[in-house]
Design a protein around this motif. Structure first.
Motif, mmCIF file in Angstrom:
data_model
loop_
_atom_site.group_PDB
_atom_site.id
_atom_site.type_symbol
_atom_site.label_atom_id
_atom_site.label_comp_id
_atom_site.label_asym_id
_atom_site.label_seq_id
_atom_site.Cartn_x
_atom_site.Cartn_y
_atom_site.Cartn_z
ATOM 1 N N GLY A 85 87.125 3.578 -12.695
ATOM 2 C CA GLY A 85 88.427 3.860 -13.272
ATOM 3 C C GLY A 85 89.244 4.806 -12.428
ATOM 4 N N VAL A 86 90.279 5.337 -13.059
ATOM 5 C CA VAL A 86 91.201 6.243 -12.387
ATOM 6 C C VAL A 86 91.339 7.489 -13.237
ATOM 7 C CG1 VAL A 86 92.482 4.405 -11.244
ATOM 8 C CG2 VAL A 86 93.204 5.223 -13.502
ATOM 9 N N GLY A 87 91.860 8.554 -12.627
ATOM 10 C CA GLY A 87 92.058 9.801 -13.354
ATOM 11 C C GLY A 87 93.221 10.588 -12.786
ATOM 12 N N PHE A 88 93.651 11.605 -13.542
ATOM 13 C CA PHE A 88 94.739 12.469 -13.136
ATOM 14 C C PHE A 88 94.312 13.913 -13.331
ATOM 15 C CE2 PHE A 88 96.443 8.499 -14.673
ATOM 16 C CZ PHE A 88 97.318 8.133 -13.665
ATOM 17 N N LYS A 89 94.721 14.785 -12.417
ATOM 18 C CA LYS A 89 94.348 16.192 -12.492
ATOM 19 C C LYS A 89 94.865 16.810 -13.783
ATOM 20 C CE LYS A 89 94.507 18.381 -8.676
ATOM 21 N NZ LYS A 89 95.040 19.056 -7.467
ATOM 22 N N LEU A 140 77.487 -2.912 -18.585
ATOM 23 C CA LEU A 140 76.329 -2.482 -19.372
ATOM 24 C C LEU A 140 75.062 -2.887 -18.639
ATOM 25 C CD1 LEU A 140 77.554 -3.429 -22.978
ATOM 26 C CD2 LEU A 140 77.837 -1.284 -21.736
ATOM 27 N N THR A 141 74.260 -1.914 -18.279
ATOM 28 C CA THR A 141 73.090 -2.209 -17.437
ATOM 29 C C THR A 141 71.988 -2.943 -18.197
ATOM 30 O OG1 THR A 141 72.177 -0.007 -17.913
ATOM 31 C CG2 THR A 141 73.555 -0.225 -15.959
ATOM 32 N N LYS A 142 71.930 -2.821 -19.520
ATOM 33 C CA LYS A 142 70.889 -3.512 -20.281
ATOM 34 C C LYS A 142 71.131 -5.007 -20.365
ATOM 35 C CE LYS A 142 69.244 0.197 -23.325
ATOM 36 N NZ LYS A 142 69.085 0.639 -24.741
ATOM 37 N N THR A 143 72.409 -5.390 -20.506
ATOM 38 C CA THR A 143 72.746 -6.805 -20.698
ATOM 39 C C THR A 143 73.466 -7.419 -19.506
ATOM 40 O OG1 THR A 143 74.847 -6.232 -21.730
ATOM 41 C CG2 THR A 143 72.920 -6.400 -23.172
ATOM 42 N N GLY A 144 74.046 -6.571 -18.660
ATOM 43 C CA GLY A 144 74.845 -7.090 -17.553
ATOM 44 C C GLY A 144 76.249 -7.473 -17.953
ATOM 45 N N ASP A 145 76.641 -7.231 -19.193
ATOM 46 C CA ASP A 145 77.977 -7.584 -19.671
ATOM 47 C C ASP A 145 79.019 -6.653 -19.063
ATOM 48 O OD1 ASP A 145 76.848 -9.534 -21.226
ATOM 49 O OD2 ASP A 145 76.790 -8.303 -23.058
ATOM 50 N N LEU A 146 80.193 -7.227 -18.807
ATOM 51 C CA LEU A 146 81.330 -6.453 -18.307
ATOM 52 C C LEU A 146 82.275 -6.170 -19.454
ATOM 53 C CD1 LEU A 146 83.115 -5.221 -16.057
ATOM 54 C CD2 LEU A 146 84.094 -7.510 -15.734
ATOM 55 N N GLU A 147 82.581 -4.892 -19.667
ATOM 56 C CA GLU A 147 83.531 -4.493 -20.691
ATOM 57 C C GLU A 147 84.801 -3.979 -20.028
ATOM 58 O OE1 GLU A 147 80.721 -3.106 -24.446
ATOM 59 O OE2 GLU A 147 81.826 -1.610 -23.287
ATOM 60 N N ALA A 148 85.937 -4.344 -20.621
ATOM 61 C CA ALA A 148 87.229 -3.835 -20.152
ATOM 62 C C ALA A 148 87.936 -3.220 -21.347
ATOM 63 C CB ALA A 148 88.062 -4.961 -19.541
ATOM 64 N N GLU A 149 87.898 -1.902 -21.426
ATOM 65 C CA GLU A 149 88.503 -1.180 -22.540
ATOM 66 C C GLU A 149 89.331 -0.025 -21.992
ATOM 67 O OE1 GLU A 149 90.168 -0.327 -25.429
ATOM 68 O OE2 GLU A 149 88.565 -1.690 -26.073
ATOM 69 N N PHE A 150 90.659 -0.196 -22.042
ATOM 70 C CA PHE A 150 91.552 0.803 -21.459
ATOM 71 C C PHE A 150 91.775 1.999 -22.389
ATOM 72 C CE2 PHE A 150 92.384 -2.874 -18.919
ATOM 73 C CZ PHE A 150 92.670 -2.367 -17.661
ATOM 74 N N LEU A 204 87.841 5.369 -17.782
ATOM 75 C CA LEU A 204 86.871 4.400 -17.252
ATOM 76 C C LEU A 204 87.067 3.068 -17.974
ATOM 77 C CD1 LEU A 204 83.778 6.777 -17.229
ATOM 78 C CD2 LEU A 204 85.053 5.983 -15.225
ATOM 79 N N PRO A 205 88.076 2.312 -17.566
ATOM 80 C CA PRO A 205 88.382 1.078 -18.298
ATOM 81 C C PRO A 205 87.380 -0.047 -18.049
ATOM 82 C CG PRO A 205 89.818 1.310 -16.408
ATOM 83 C CD PRO A 205 89.026 2.577 -16.484
ATOM 84 N N PHE A 206 86.665 -0.011 -16.932
ATOM 85 C CA PHE A 206 85.734 -1.094 -16.610
ATOM 86 C C PHE A 206 84.308 -0.561 -16.612
ATOM 87 C CE2 PHE A 206 89.731 -1.883 -14.320
ATOM 88 C CZ PHE A 206 90.138 -3.026 -14.970
ATOM 89 N N ARG A 207 83.456 -1.202 -17.428
ATOM 90 C CA ARG A 207 82.077 -0.752 -17.551
ATOM 91 C C ARG A 207 81.147 -1.955 -17.528
ATOM 92 N NH1 ARG A 207 84.883 2.239 -21.402
ATOM 93 N NH2 ARG A 207 84.099 0.985 -23.128
ATOM 94 N N ASN A 227 93.110 9.754 -8.565
ATOM 95 C CA ASN A 227 91.668 9.771 -8.443
ATOM 96 C C ASN A 227 91.081 8.384 -8.644
ATOM 97 O OD1 ASN A 227 91.977 12.571 -8.352
ATOM 98 N ND2 ASN A 227 91.661 12.780 -10.549
ATOM 99 N N ILE A 228 90.107 8.049 -7.823
ATOM 100 C CA ILE A 228 89.294 6.853 -8.017
ATOM 101 C C ILE A 228 87.919 7.316 -8.466
ATOM 102 C CG2 ILE A 228 88.313 4.804 -6.940
ATOM 103 C CD1 ILE A 228 90.612 4.897 -4.928
ATOM 104 N N THR A 229 87.479 6.811 -9.608
ATOM 105 C CA THR A 229 86.272 7.331 -10.232
ATOM 106 C C THR A 229 85.199 6.258 -10.330
ATOM 107 O OG1 THR A 229 87.628 8.808 -11.584
ATOM 108 C CG2 THR A 229 85.358 8.487 -12.278
ATOM 109 N N ALA A 230 83.970 6.645 -10.019
ATOM 110 C CA ALA A 230 82.789 5.814 -10.262
ATOM 111 C C ALA A 230 81.816 6.661 -11.076
ATOM 112 C CB ALA A 230 82.142 5.366 -8.959
ATOM 113 N N ALA A 231 81.218 6.071 -12.104
ATOM 114 C CA ALA A 231 80.411 6.865 -13.021
ATOM 115 C C ALA A 231 79.162 6.113 -13.445
ATOM 116 C CB ALA A 231 81.229 7.239 -14.255
ATOM 117 N N PHE A 232 78.127 6.882 -13.749
ATOM 118 C CA PHE A 232 76.960 6.354 -14.455
ATOM 119 C C PHE A 232 76.913 7.079 -15.779
ATOM 120 C CE2 PHE A 232 72.456 6.381 -15.682
ATOM 121 C CZ PHE A 232 72.229 5.015 -15.703
ATOM 122 N N GLY A 233 77.107 6.330 -16.855
ATOM 123 C CA GLY A 233 77.240 6.985 -18.141
ATOM 124 C C GLY A 233 76.563 6.240 -19.261
#
Length: 304
Positions: A285-289, A181-191, A176-179, A260-266
């Protein structure tokens, strides 16, 4: 820390690629498919085959008893020379399915109008006695036997694709490289994060009329995930403000083949006092089996 996260990510992808070779396609065979073809159990055995290897023509062989000329024997017909040998045989007995069976479709073969799928079902255990006694359906007496499904030629006359539905549990490596943050609205990109998700998969295997087109899988999955990620520690005094963080939540995955194309609430949080506060986020993000497995038991009495 970044090196460790990168190694974990590479290991997850490595396990994913290796495991995929163990399974082909198709994981659930349903009774509804009987309208599209016929299921047969392949029963192997042995039989004695007699081959004619030569003959002696009529009137060429005369058997004479020297003691009594009246006992002279002449062959009035050809004498055939035969050889007997044991040979393997295969018989194909039609079978029906009570509801649905779990298994693997191993390969496909086409011979003229015969379009055949070779199937191996998981062993059936703990079935009802009425199922065991019913020779018309697939039951525990067929454990270990091969099955074939012959697709009706009339089906291909009006369709280009045969879809086989499947359901399974599986482990999947997700990233999940792109997140946001719902509290601040900030976009994080961490691969550099590594997560393992345990999901329930609802999918279909698409078998095409042309044997030159490989079978294709697509599915929708949902389940929890857990992993490690790199998070910012704004209170850090050194230049490196990154530290280990815990990553967890619920994700949904749309998969085509092994992509895989992934959407998450975490949620994410660190282990130090300054980063221990839980930060909810929406991730992409993306994923692999990673690993695909089945309980080696068929609940034939289950309803659709």
């Amino acid at each position: 820390m970044r090196v460790l996260l990168l190694i974990l990510s590479l290991l997850l992808v490595r396990f994913s690629n290796g495991q995929e070779m163990a399974y082909k396609f198709g994981h659930l065979f349903k009774r509804s498919l009987s309208s599209k073809g016929t299921l047969y159990v392949v029963q192997e055995g042995t039989a004695t085959r007699t081959d004619i290897v030569g003959k002696i023509n009529a009137n060429e062989l005369i058997l004479i008893s020297p003691a009594d000329a009246s006992q002279t024997l002449r062959n009035s017909t050809d004498i055939l020379l035969r050889n007997q040998a044991a040979v393997e045989t295969k018989t194909y007995t039609p079978k029906t399915i009570n509801s649905k069976l779990k298994g693997v479709i191993q390969k496909r073969s086409k011979d003229g109008n015969n379009d055949t799928l070779l199937i191996r079902f998981w062993d059936i255990t703990n079935e009802l006695a009425t199922f065991t006694a019913n020779a018309a359906i697939v039951n525990s007496t067929n454990n270990g036997q091969d099955f074939i499904f012959v697709i009706n030629p009339t089906y291909w006359a009006t369709h280009r694709v045969l879809q086989i539905p499947y359901r399974t549990w599986q482990f999947t490596a997700t990233n999940l490289p792109f997140r946001i943050l719902t509290k601040t609205g900030d976009l994080e990109a961490e691969f550099l994060n590594a997560n393992v998700s345990f999901i329930k998969t609802f999918g279909h295997t698409k078998i095409y009329q042309s044997e030159f087109v490989e079978p294709r899988n697509w599915s929708l999955s949902v389940g929890p995930y857990l992993g490690l990620t790199a998070i910012d520690n704004p209170s850090a005094t050194n230049d490196n403000k990154k530290e280990f963080g815990l990553n967890y939540g619920l994700n949904g995955i749309y998969a085509v083949q092994n992509f895989n194309i992934t959407a998450a609430f975490g949620f994410q949080n660190g282990f130090k006092e300054q980063t221990r506060s839980v930060q909810p986020y929406i991730g992409f993000g993306v994923g692999f089996k990673l690993v695909e497995f089945f309980t080696p038991e068929i609940k034939d009495k289950e309803k659709d």
